[in-house]
Scaffold this motif. Sequence first.
Motif, PDB file in Angstrom:
ATOM      1  N   LYS A  68       0.847  -1.194   0.000  1.00  0.00           N
ATOM      2  CA  LYS A  68       0.000   0.000   0.000  1.00  0.00           C
ATOM      3  C   LYS A  68       0.883   1.246   0.000  1.00  0.00           C
ATOM      4  CE  LYS A  68      -3.987   1.965   2.350  1.00  0.00           C
ATOM      5  NZ  LYS A  68      -4.736   2.163   1.138  1.00  0.00           N
ATOM      6  N   GLY A  69       0.507   2.219  -0.806  1.00  0.00           N
ATOM      7  CA  GLY A  69       1.245   3.469  -0.877  1.00  0.00           C
ATOM      8  C   GLY A  69       2.441   3.439  -1.809  1.00  0.00           C
ATOM      9  N   ASP A  70       2.709   2.293  -2.417  1.00  0.00           N
ATOM     10  CA  ASP A  70       3.855   2.139  -3.307  1.00  0.00           C
ATOM     11  C   ASP A  70       3.459   2.515  -4.734  1.00  0.00           C
ATOM     12  OD1 ASP A  70       6.470   1.534  -3.849  1.00  0.00           O
ATOM     13  OD2 ASP A  70       6.297  -0.604  -3.451  1.00  0.00           O
ATOM     14  N   ALA A  71       4.415   2.985  -5.512  1.00  0.00           N
ATOM     15  CA  ALA A  71       4.182   3.298  -6.924  1.00  0.00           C
ATOM     16  C   ALA A  71       5.086   2.425  -7.781  1.00  0.00           C
ATOM     17  CB  ALA A  71       4.460   4.766  -7.208  1.00  0.00           C
ATOM     18  N   THR A  72       4.546   1.927  -8.873  1.00  0.00           N
ATOM     19  CA  THR A  72       5.317   1.132  -9.821  1.00  0.00           C
ATOM     20  C   THR A  72       5.942   2.077 -10.836  1.00  0.00           C
ATOM     21  OG1 THR A  72       3.880  -0.763  -9.500  1.00  0.00           O
ATOM     22  CG2 THR A  72       5.174  -0.725 -11.513  1.00  0.00           C
ATOM     23  N   MET A  73       7.246   1.939 -11.022  1.00  0.00           N
ATOM     24  CA  MET A  73       7.991   2.862 -11.875  1.00  0.00           C
ATOM     25  C   MET A  73       8.391   2.259 -13.223  1.00  0.00           C
ATOM     26  SD  MET A  73       7.794   5.169  -9.698  1.00  0.00           S
ATOM     27  CE  MET A  73       8.843   6.556  -9.956  1.00  0.00           C
ATOM     28  N   GLY A  74       8.523   0.943 -13.306  1.00  0.00           N
ATOM     29  CA  GLY A  74       8.943   0.304 -14.550  1.00  0.00           C
ATOM     30  C   GLY A  74       8.906  -1.201 -14.408  1.00  0.00           C
ATOM     31  N   GLY A  75       9.191  -1.891 -15.490  1.00  0.00           N
ATOM     32  CA  GLY A  75       9.190  -3.348 -15.443  1.00  0.00           C
ATOM     33  C   GLY A  75       9.780  -3.932 -16.706  1.00  0.00           C
ATOM     34  N   GLY A  76       9.941  -5.233 -16.696  1.00  0.00           N
ATOM     35  CA  GLY A  76      10.478  -5.930 -17.852  1.00  0.00           C
ATOM     36  C   GLY A  76      10.218  -7.414 -17.745  1.00  0.00           C
ATOM     37  N   ALA A  77      10.507  -8.123 -18.814  1.00  0.00           N
ATOM     38  CA  ALA A  77      10.329  -9.570 -18.857  1.00  0.00           C
ATOM     39  C   ALA A  77      11.616 -10.201 -19.352  1.00  0.00           C
ATOM     40  CB  ALA A  77       9.175  -9.939 -19.779  1.00  0.00           C
ATOM     41  N   ILE A  78      12.058 -11.255 -18.660  1.00  0.00           N
ATOM     42  CA  ILE A  78      13.267 -11.968 -19.048  1.00  0.00           C
ATOM     43  C   ILE A  78      13.185 -13.386 -18.487  1.00  0.00           C
ATOM     44  CG2 ILE A  78      14.549 -11.170 -17.025  1.00  0.00           C
ATOM     45  CD1 ILE A  78      17.046 -11.077 -18.851  1.00  0.00           C
ATOM     46  N   ASP A  79      13.706 -14.339 -19.236  1.00  0.00           N
ATOM     47  CA  ASP A  79      13.751 -15.725 -18.768  1.00  0.00           C
ATOM     48  C   ASP A  79      15.033 -15.910 -17.960  1.00  0.00           C
ATOM     49  OD1 ASP A  79      13.585 -18.419 -18.313  1.00  0.00           O
ATOM     50  OD2 ASP A  79      13.813 -19.013 -20.401  1.00  0.00           O
ATOM     51  N   LEU A  80      14.946 -15.748 -16.664  1.00  0.00           N
ATOM     52  CA  LEU A  80      16.123 -15.815 -15.803  1.00  0.00           C
ATOM     53  C   LEU A  80      16.603 -17.233 -15.533  1.00  0.00           C
ATOM     54  CD1 LEU A  80      15.161 -13.101 -13.174  1.00  0.00           C
ATOM     55  CD2 LEU A  80      16.869 -12.923 -14.988  1.00  0.00           C
ATOM     56  N   ASP A  81      15.684 -18.197 -15.529  1.00  0.00           N
ATOM     57  CA  ASP A  81      16.065 -19.559 -15.140  1.00  0.00           C
ATOM     58  C   ASP A  81      16.124 -20.541 -16.308  1.00  0.00           C
ATOM     59  OD1 ASP A  81      13.368 -19.808 -15.622  1.00  0.00           O
ATOM     60  OD2 ASP A  81      12.829 -20.230 -13.548  1.00  0.00           O
ATOM     61  N   GLY A  82      15.941 -20.057 -17.539  1.00  0.00           N
ATOM     62  CA  GLY A  82      16.096 -20.898 -18.716  1.00  0.00           C
ATOM     63  C   GLY A  82      15.005 -21.925 -18.939  1.00  0.00           C
TER      64      GLY A  82
END
Length: 100
Positions: A68-82
């Motif tokens: 609560k009270g947090d704002a989302t600033m950005g994001g991305g998608a990546i396959d980290l574990d293969g």
Amino acid sequence: DFENVLDISKGTGSLPFMAAVVIDRDGDGRDEAFLGGGRDQADGLFAYNDNARAFINVAAFAGIEKPKGDATMGGGAIDLDGDALPELFVARESGVWLYR
């Protein structure tokens, strides 16, 4: 539900949403759209439902929550574990969050 609310006039310094990521989170070959909400606004993960002929917010089902009270600033998608399924990472005021 995701509601786009402009709250700059309230002096919070938060925009309605600042993150957008296209990701096939469930590996079904169809992309979902992540939209990050501003301060005190929920994030959304939207999947197209053929039967409803509409986008459905599946963020809660996918375990995507934010403090609560947090704002989302950005994001991305990546396959980290293969495993051929991308993970969603989200940058918020409180830090970087990873959703698998």
